[in-house]
Every structure is written in C-alpha cells, then in structure tokens.
Design a protein around this motif. Structure first.
Motif, PDB file in Angstrom:
ATOM      1  N   ALA A 139       0.839  -1.206   0.000  1.00  0.00           N
ATOM      2  CA  ALA A 139       0.000   0.000   0.000  1.00  0.00           C
ATOM      3  C   ALA A 139       0.877   1.261   0.000  1.00  0.00           C
ATOM      4  N   SER A 140       1.937   1.249   0.821  1.00  0.00           N
ATOM      5  CA  SER A 140       2.847   2.400   0.858  1.00  0.00           C
ATOM      6  C   SER A 140       3.550   2.584  -0.476  1.00  0.00           C
ATOM      7  N   VAL A 141       3.957   1.453  -1.062  1.00  0.00           N
ATOM      8  CA  VAL A 141       4.636   1.537  -2.355  1.00  0.00           C
ATOM      9  C   VAL A 141       3.691   2.122  -3.409  1.00  0.00           C
ATOM     10  N   THR A 142       2.444   1.660  -3.390  1.00  0.00           N
ATOM     11  CA  THR A 142       1.473   2.181  -4.356  1.00  0.00           C
ATOM     12  C   THR A 142       1.305   3.693  -4.203  1.00  0.00           C
ATOM     13  N   ASN A 143       1.206   4.171  -2.954  1.00  0.00           N
ATOM     14  CA  ASN A 143       1.101   5.610  -2.707  1.00  0.00           C
ATOM     15  C   ASN A 143       2.284   6.371  -3.308  1.00  0.00           C
ATOM     16  N   MET A 144       3.477   5.882  -3.028  1.00  0.00           N
ATOM     17  CA  MET A 144       4.676   6.574  -3.494  1.00  0.00           C
ATOM     18  C   MET A 144       4.776   6.524  -5.017  1.00  0.00           C
ATOM     19  N   VAL A 145       4.418   5.361  -5.581  1.00  0.00           N
ATOM     20  CA  VAL A 145       4.493   5.203  -7.034  1.00  0.00           C
ATOM     21  C   VAL A 145       3.527   6.185  -7.714  1.00  0.00           C
ATOM     22  N   GLN A 146       2.351   6.376  -7.105  1.00  0.00           N
ATOM     23  CA  GLN A 146       1.391   7.342  -7.665  1.00  0.00           C
ATOM     24  C   GLN A 146       1.943   8.766  -7.571  1.00  0.00           C
ATOM     25  N   ARG A 147       2.654   9.047  -6.468  1.00  0.00           N
ATOM     26  CA  ARG A 147       3.262  10.378  -6.310  1.00  0.00           C
ATOM     27  C   ARG A 147       4.355  10.588  -7.370  1.00  0.00           C
ATOM     28  N   LEU A 148       5.177   9.566  -7.584  1.00  0.00           N
ATOM     29  CA  LEU A 148       6.260   9.673  -8.567  1.00  0.00           C
ATOM     30  C   LEU A 148       5.685   9.804  -9.983  1.00  0.00           C
ATOM     31  N   ASP A 149       4.537   9.153 -10.206  1.00  0.00           N
ATOM     32  CA  ASP A 149       3.846   9.277 -11.493  1.00  0.00           C
ATOM     33  C   ASP A 149       3.380  10.729 -11.665  1.00  0.00           C
ATOM     34  N   ALA A 150       2.756  11.285 -10.621  1.00  0.00           N
ATOM     35  CA  ALA A 150       2.258  12.665 -10.673  1.00  0.00           C
ATOM     36  C   ALA A 150       3.401  13.657 -10.890  1.00  0.00           C
ATOM     37  N   GLY A 165       5.920  13.070 -12.691  1.00  0.00           N
ATOM     38  CA  GLY A 165       6.484  12.857 -14.023  1.00  0.00           C
ATOM     39  C   GLY A 165       7.758  12.033 -14.038  1.00  0.00           C
ATOM     40  N   LEU A 166       8.009  11.278 -12.957  1.00  0.00           N
ATOM     41  CA  LEU A 166       9.241  10.485 -12.891  1.00  0.00           C
ATOM     42  C   LEU A 166       9.028   9.055 -13.377  1.00  0.00           C
ATOM     43  N   LEU A 167       7.772   8.592 -13.366  1.00  0.00           N
ATOM     44  CA  LEU A 167       7.474   7.253 -13.903  1.00  0.00           C
ATOM     45  C   LEU A 167       6.048   7.197 -14.425  1.00  0.00           C
ATOM     46  N   LYS A 168       5.770   6.158 -15.182  1.00  0.00           N
ATOM     47  CA  LYS A 168       4.408   5.895 -15.657  1.00  0.00           C
ATOM     48  C   LYS A 168       3.943   4.620 -14.976  1.00  0.00           C
ATOM     49  N   TYR A 169       2.822   4.746 -14.248  1.00  0.00           N
ATOM     50  CA  TYR A 169       2.317   3.588 -13.506  1.00  0.00           C
ATOM     51  C   TYR A 169       0.972   3.154 -14.080  1.00  0.00           C
ATOM     52  N   GLU A 170       0.903   1.888 -14.504  1.00  0.00           N
ATOM     53  CA  GLU A 170      -0.378   1.333 -14.940  1.00  0.00           C
ATOM     54  C   GLU A 170      -0.628   0.085 -14.121  1.00  0.00           C
ATOM     55  N   LYS A 171      -1.739   0.106 -13.388  1.00  0.00           N
ATOM     56  CA  LYS A 171      -1.997  -0.874 -12.338  1.00  0.00           C
ATOM     57  C   LYS A 171      -1.692  -2.318 -12.754  1.00  0.00           C
ATOM     58  N   TYR A 172      -2.139  -2.730 -13.923  1.00  0.00           N
ATOM     59  CA  TYR A 172      -1.960  -4.142 -14.283  1.00  0.00           C
ATOM     60  C   TYR A 172      -0.786  -4.370 -15.235  1.00  0.00           C
ATOM     61  N   ARG A 173      -0.037  -3.303 -15.531  1.00  0.00           N
ATOM     62  CA  ARG A 173       1.077  -3.468 -16.463  1.00  0.00           C
ATOM     63  C   ARG A 173       2.424  -3.130 -15.842  1.00  0.00           C
ATOM     64  N   GLY A 174       2.418  -2.800 -14.557  1.00  0.00           N
ATOM     65  CA  GLY A 174       3.682  -2.449 -13.911  1.00  0.00           C
ATOM     66  C   GLY A 174       4.066  -1.019 -14.180  1.00  0.00           C
ATOM     67  N   LEU A 175       5.337  -0.699 -14.044  1.00  0.00           N
ATOM     68  CA  LEU A 175       5.713   0.701 -14.205  1.00  0.00           C
ATOM     69  C   LEU A 175       7.005   0.841 -14.999  1.00  0.00           C
ATOM     70  N   ALA A 176       7.152   2.022 -15.564  1.00  0.00           N
ATOM     71  CA  ALA A 176       8.340   2.339 -16.352  1.00  0.00           C
ATOM     72  C   ALA A 176       8.808   3.735 -15.960  1.00  0.00           C
ATOM     73  N   LEU A 177      10.115   3.929 -15.873  1.00  0.00           N
ATOM     74  CA  LEU A 177      10.652   5.258 -15.579  1.00  0.00           C
ATOM     75  C   LEU A 177      10.505   6.143 -16.809  1.00  0.00           C
ATOM     76  N   THR A 178      10.157   7.410 -16.602  1.00  0.00           N
ATOM     77  CA  THR A 178      10.178   8.373 -17.707  1.00  0.00           C
ATOM     78  C   THR A 178      11.643   8.738 -17.977  1.00  0.00           C
ATOM     79  N   THR A 179      11.871   9.528 -19.013  1.00  0.00           N
ATOM     80  CA  THR A 179      13.240   9.960 -19.308  1.00  0.00           C
ATOM     81  C   THR A 179      13.815  10.723 -18.110  1.00  0.00           C
ATOM     82  N   ALA A 180      13.000  11.619 -17.517  1.00  0.00           N
ATOM     83  CA  ALA A 180      13.457  12.390 -16.349  1.00  0.00           C
ATOM     84  C   ALA A 180      13.724  11.468 -15.159  1.00  0.00           C
TER      85      ALA A 180
END
Ligand SMILES: [Mn+2]
Ligand SMILES: [Mn+2]
Lengths: 148, 148
Positions: A48-59, A61-76
């Motif tokens: 749950a904590s990881v999900t919160n942080m991942v959503q923050r990092l997505d907001a 612009g540091l990564l793209k998070y898609e719930k069922y596809r995992g995540l990828a870092l943006t260029t930044a």
C-alpha cells in the motif's frame, strides 16, 4: 558551529524518493521490470505504501504507472535514478579505497548519499581518481587506520 | 591519531538527539548556558518540542533539566556532544581540503554526519591527515574539480 546566514542550494529530491528510484532502476536492470510487489519486498515496505509513493512519482512525471502493467521510468525519472545510482557507486568506490568493510560501506553510503550535494560528489570523484593513482598514500592511510 | 580521540557514538543516538546535543554544547560554549528558548531559536523548532526532547534527554541521563534554571549536560551527555562536535569538525576539515564552499560544506556535513559510522570517521580522519601532508595531490584534485 554557527550556521552560515544563507544556505542556497537547489531543492533536492527526498531520501525516500531517491531510495525508490534507485531500487526501481535496479529492479528494471536486473529483472527487466519493476512491479509494486517487487519494490515492496526489496524496500521492506507494505505494498500500500509503495502504491502511494508510485502514484506520487507518477504525478511528478518520474514514472508511468499502470496498475496491471507495472511501471516504467520516464526519461526524467531514469536520468535521476542513474544519477542516484552513480552517486551510490562513487561513494562506495571512495570508501572501498580506505579499506572499510563492505557492510560498513553499504550502511554508511545508504545513509549519507542523500545528503551529499553535486559539488561534493564531484570533489569526492576527483579525489577518488587521484587516490587511485597514488597507491602509496593509500597504503599509509590504511596503516594509520590499522594502528588505531 | 591517538586512540583516546577516536569517536565512538552509541548506535542508538538518532539524528535529532545528535543535533540537540551538538547545539546545546555550542550554546553552553558560546553563551555560558543553554535555555529552552535559545535551543528552540537555534534549531528553528517550537519551545514545546524542545521541552519534550529535553525531558527525553534528561530521562536518558544525558542532561539535567530544571525548568527555571536551564539545563546542564551530564558527563555522559557532554562526552557524546563533544564526539558529535568533533565528528562535525573532522568532516568539515576534510571537505575544506577539497576546496568546497563553506555553505555547501555546512549543508552536507549537517546531513551526512549522522550516517557515518565510527570506522568510517576514523578512516576519513586518517585520510585527512595524509592529504594535509600531500598538498601537491590536493592541488591536482582541485584542478580536476575546476576543469569539470
Ligand atoms: Mn543507495
Ligand atoms: Mn553538525
């Protein structure tokens, strides 16, 4: 020691953000992907904590998070993660030159890396390179350490 | 480097405890006393928070707190505060050798000092002493930094 009247340093990413980005890049480099479950396991934090942080990092612009596809870092995000990883490696290399134990080095680098600004990173990098070219001086340093 | 000067901090002193002790010793050394109001001002923290921490440090035997008479470090508290202050000074001296700006040094030392274990402190101390005896190497390091 009194604080200098004005400290002007660029706003820096927090230690937590840096630990996440470092770990995500490491997972991507070793496993090919970074899932919330893997990050949680690796950082010993709840999913749950990881999900919160991942959503923050997505907001941010540091990564793209898609719930069922995992995540990828943006260029930044990848650029930042590479810098963090490089700083970790540099500090590790520097402390290794002094002959410290691997577990001491890992512990200290994990703590101090978030507090070392770019000019200090560059200075320690230049020092490390010069020390590598002066093994006799390192022998003296290690001898002084052993004698105390 | 003689053995008695080695810095040994208990593993459990937190960054906050270390910052308080460091600041209290500094206030006592410069003003002759450390009152809650002075500590609050110096650390930019509310007086209520300072009172809480001071009571905790009193319970841990690191200082004696009397509400209307201010506070005094115990022998254990003063020994710990002196070690923290010495570690701060050593890290400052080390980074000064590399030619970094005072405000960068202050910022980085305040952050990293809490994360550097005794073996690493001793290693950096031995390195600093050797570097002071090899000014030509330091000239090269500073030149490398300026060129990057
Ligand atoms: Mn790290
Ligand atoms: Mn300090």
């Amino acid at each position: 020691m009194p604080a200098p009247t004005s400290i002007r340093l660029p706003a820096r990413s927090s230690a937590a953000v840096e630990d996440y980005l470092e770990r995500i890049l490491e997972l991507i480099n070793t496993k090919g992907y970074a899932r919330v479950v893997d990050i949680a396991q690796s950082l010993k934090i709840s999913q749950a904590s990881v999900t919160n942080m991942v959503q923050r990092l997505d907001a941010e612009g540091l990564l793209k998070y898609e719930k069922y596809r995992g995540l990828a870092l943006t260029t930044a995000g990848e650029a930042l993660a590479r810098n963090i990883t490089r700083r970790h490696q540099l500090l590790t290399d520097f402390l290794k030159l002094l002959g410290l134990d691997d577990d001491v080095i890992y512990h200290d680098v994990e703590g101090m890396e978030h507090h070392i600004s770019p000019p200090t990173v560059r200075a320690i990098e230049a020092l490390t390179e010069q020390l590598q070219r002066h093994p006799a001086l390192l022998v003296k340093v290690r001898k002084d350490i052993d004698e105390n």
